[in-house]
Design a protein around this motif. Structure first.
Motif, PDB file in Angstrom:
ATOM      1  N   LYS A  99      52.655  61.508  83.775  1.00 56.91           N
ATOM      2  CA  LYS A  99      54.005  62.067  83.920  1.00 56.91           C
ATOM      3  C   LYS A  99      54.978  61.288  83.028  1.00 56.91           C
ATOM      4  O   LYS A  99      55.012  60.067  83.041  1.00 56.91           O
ATOM      5  CB  LYS A  99      54.468  62.005  85.375  1.00 56.91           C
ATOM      6  N   GLY A 100      55.755  62.020  82.281  1.00 54.39           N
ATOM      7  CA  GLY A 100      56.723  61.389  81.384  1.00 54.39           C
ATOM      8  C   GLY A 100      56.157  60.963  80.051  1.00 54.39           C
ATOM      9  O   GLY A 100      56.903  60.472  79.205  1.00 54.39           O
ATOM     10  N   CYS A 105      56.348  59.774  74.326  1.00 51.58           N
ATOM     11  CA  CYS A 105      55.869  59.874  72.942  1.00 51.58           C
ATOM     12  C   CYS A 105      56.965  60.400  72.024  1.00 51.58           C
ATOM     13  O   CYS A 105      57.059  59.989  70.859  1.00 51.58           O
ATOM     14  CB  CYS A 105      54.639  60.777  72.860  1.00 51.58           C
ATOM     15  N   ALA A 106      57.795  61.324  72.559  1.00 52.82           N
ATOM     16  CA  ALA A 106      58.903  61.838  71.758  1.00 52.82           C
ATOM     17  C   ALA A 106      59.862  60.715  71.394  1.00 52.82           C
ATOM     18  O   ALA A 106      60.543  60.762  70.369  1.00 52.82           O
ATOM     19  CB  ALA A 106      59.641  62.926  72.525  1.00 52.82           C
ATOM     20  N   ARG A 107      59.908  59.689  72.247  1.00 51.45           N
ATOM     21  CA  ARG A 107      60.736  58.515  71.947  1.00 51.45           C
ATOM     22  C   ARG A 107      59.999  57.495  71.117  1.00 51.45           C
ATOM     23  O   ARG A 107      60.522  56.948  70.148  1.00 51.45           O
ATOM     24  CB  ARG A 107      61.194  57.863  73.257  1.00 51.45           C
ATOM     25  N   ASN A 111      60.586  55.769  67.309  1.00 43.85           N
ATOM     26  CA  ASN A 111      60.868  54.354  67.499  1.00 43.85           C
ATOM     27  C   ASN A 111      59.888  53.493  66.720  1.00 43.85           C
ATOM     28  O   ASN A 111      60.275  52.550  66.021  1.00 43.85           O
ATOM     29  CB  ASN A 111      60.819  54.008  68.986  1.00 43.85           C
ATOM     30  N   SER A 112      58.615  53.813  66.844  1.00 40.52           N
ATOM     31  CA  SER A 112      57.579  53.046  66.153  1.00 40.52           C
ATOM     32  C   SER A 112      57.692  53.214  64.644  1.00 40.52           C
ATOM     33  O   SER A 112      57.522  52.251  63.881  1.00 40.52           O
ATOM     34  CB  SER A 112      56.193  53.495  66.635  1.00 40.52           C
ATOM     35  N   ASP A 165      64.703  56.638  75.669  1.00 39.59           N
ATOM     36  CA  ASP A 165      64.112  55.711  76.638  1.00 39.59           C
ATOM     37  C   ASP A 165      64.764  55.887  77.998  1.00 39.59           C
ATOM     38  O   ASP A 165      64.097  55.840  79.030  1.00 39.59           O
ATOM     39  CB  ASP A 165      64.284  54.271  76.147  1.00 39.59           C
ATOM     40  N   MET A 166      66.068  56.105  78.000  1.00 34.81           N
ATOM     41  CA  MET A 166      66.800  56.354  79.247  1.00 34.81           C
ATOM     42  C   MET A 166      66.257  57.599  79.946  1.00 34.81           C
ATOM     43  O   MET A 166      65.961  57.587  81.147  1.00 34.81           O
ATOM     44  CB  MET A 166      68.284  56.537  78.910  1.00 34.81           C
ATOM     45  N   VAL A 167      66.112  58.674  79.202  1.00 38.81           N
ATOM     46  CA  VAL A 167      65.603  59.933  79.750  1.00 38.81           C
ATOM     47  C   VAL A 167      64.173  59.772  80.227  1.00 38.81           C
ATOM     48  O   VAL A 167      63.795  60.250  81.303  1.00 38.81           O
ATOM     49  CB  VAL A 167      65.697  61.055  78.687  1.00 38.81           C
ATOM     50  N   ARG A 168      63.365  59.075  79.446  1.00 37.69           N
ATOM     51  CA  ARG A 168      61.964  58.873  79.829  1.00 37.69           C
ATOM     52  C   ARG A 168      61.846  58.132  81.161  1.00 37.69           C
ATOM     53  O   ARG A 168      61.033  58.488  82.021  1.00 37.69           O
ATOM     54  CB  ARG A 168      61.266  58.064  78.721  1.00 37.69           C
ATOM     55  N   GLY A 169      62.696  57.124  81.351  1.00 37.81           N
ATOM     56  CA  GLY A 169      62.673  56.382  82.603  1.00 37.81           C
ATOM     57  C   GLY A 169      63.039  57.254  83.796  1.00 37.81           C
ATOM     58  O   GLY A 169      62.397  57.186  84.844  1.00 37.81           O
ATOM     59  N   ARG A 170      64.064  58.091  83.631  1.00 33.65           N
ATOM     60  CA  ARG A 170      64.476  58.979  84.720  1.00 33.65           C
ATOM     61  C   ARG A 170      63.354  59.963  85.085  1.00 33.65           C
ATOM     62  O   ARG A 170      63.072  60.188  86.261  1.00 33.65           O
ATOM     63  CB  ARG A 170      65.733  59.761  84.307  1.00 33.65           C
TER      64      ARG A 170
END
Length: 355
Positions: A99-100, A105-107, A111-112, A165-170
């Motif tokens: 989940k997430g 990966c979209a982040r 980022n990488s 990253d914020m969205v991914r955490g939520r």
């Protein structure tokens, strides 16, 4: 008249020759520029692939780490790495383990890509300045200079992709009781902007930026310094006559680098995650001054988050999820470095991260 015609003809020929020479020089100037653009694109592609592959490989551990960081200390659901993974499997099935990950990966892909490319450019710039300062054109990057280049790369990459990253955490920690039910990355972005404002996308940004300085900096510094040391000393036959490290050896270097970096920076990652989850009573820790579960703790900033976390839950709370994170980081960083170098090799770009 004939003489004037001849002169005019010679003048016209000279102009044509000059134009031809200028066009030739222009083509010569365009070629290296075109080559540089292609090289940049290849480097970005290699970095993006490295991030996507490495993060997907450890997605279940990544989710468990976040759940451990923000779970209610008075209602423990995820108690340890193995039991936590089993609980997710039992309650949410196979999909729950990942989940997430799509949003992650979209982040992590951009980022990488930005991180590796920024490190290459930063290390080249720092090396040039170092050579000019010392007057030694053969000078090489020291571990401290690599740390600086890695810190620059981490700050740039983190700042560029932080809202993701914020969205991914939520999305990773949301449950049926969460205040918002995000259907996906774009729905989460629009909902946060509408309900909480643009500043909400950068909650926890400061500890994140501070955290990437030792984390990313140490990753690059330890990885490259270890590689250089192995090439120079050739211990235990780990380096062949061509001075090339094998894949397994490079994986080991990446594992050491990742472990050192994440251990130093981990408390800041916990603080960042808690600041991101402010207002999520079912995701964030719920404690009050008397130690009972009555209300969500509100954090006013990085220092306040540190203080309240240590006050209500002890210093150990700053390392919640460290074990699954350590298990995750060892293969993740190693896979990222090696994948990056392998993809660059396949694309015909120099293997070494920095020149």
């Amino acid at each position: 008249m004939a003489s004037e015609d001849v002169k005019a003809s010679e003048s016209a020929v000279e102009k044509i020759v000059n134009l031809a020479e200028e066009a030739k020089l222009a083509r010569q100037e365009i070629k290296p520029t075109s080559h540089a653009v292609i090289s940049i694109c290849k480097s970005l592609v290699a970095g993006g692939v490295a991030g996507g592959v490495s993060r997907t490989a450890v997605a279940p551990l990544e989710r468990l780490k976040i759940l451990l960081q923000v779970q209610n200390p008075h209602n423990i659901k995820y108690n340890g790495t193995i039991s936590g993974l089993k609980y997710i499997w039992r309650t949410e099935g196979f999909k729950g383990l990942f989940k997430g990950n799509g949003t992650n990966c979209a982040r992590i892909v951009p980022n990488s890509a930005v991180k590796f490319f920024s490190y290459e450019q930063a290390s080249k710039g720092i090396l040039y300045l170092y050579q000019q300062q010392t007057g030694n054109e053969d000078a090489q990057l020291t571990p401290l200079l690599r740390l600086g280049a890695g810190a620059c790369a981490g700050i740039i990459a983190m700042s560029a992709t932080y809202p993701m990253d914020m969205v991914r955490g939520r999305i990773t920690v949301q449950t049926e009781k969460s205040p918002y039910q995000y259907r996906g990355m774009f729905h989460a972005l629009s909902t946060i902007l509408r309900e909480e404002g643009p500043r909400a996308l950068y909650k926890g940004w400061l500890p994140s930026v501070i955290g990437v300085i030792p984390y990313v900096g140490l990753n690059f510094a330890v990885y490259e310094s270890l590689k250089d040391w192995l090439v120079k000393t050739k211990p235990l036959g780990l380096v062949d006559d061509s001075t090339e490290l094998g894949v397994v050896t490079r994986l080991a270097c990446g594992a050491v680098a990742g472990t050192v970096g994440q251990t130093v920076a981990y408390p800041l990652d916990v603080v960042r995650r808690r600041m991101q989850m402010v207002g999520w009573k079912d995701a964030a820790s719920i404690v009050t001054g008397d130690g009972k579960s009555k209300a969500s703790v509100e954090y006013s900033g990085m220092i306040d988050t540190f203080r309240k976390t240590v006050r209500y839950e002890g210093v150990r709370a700053l390392y919640k999820g460290l074990v699954p994170n350590s298990v995750k980081v060892v293969p993740s960083i190693a896979i990222a470095f090696v994948t990056y170098e392998q993809v660059k090799d396949l694309l015909g770009v120099e293997i070494r991260i920095s020149d």
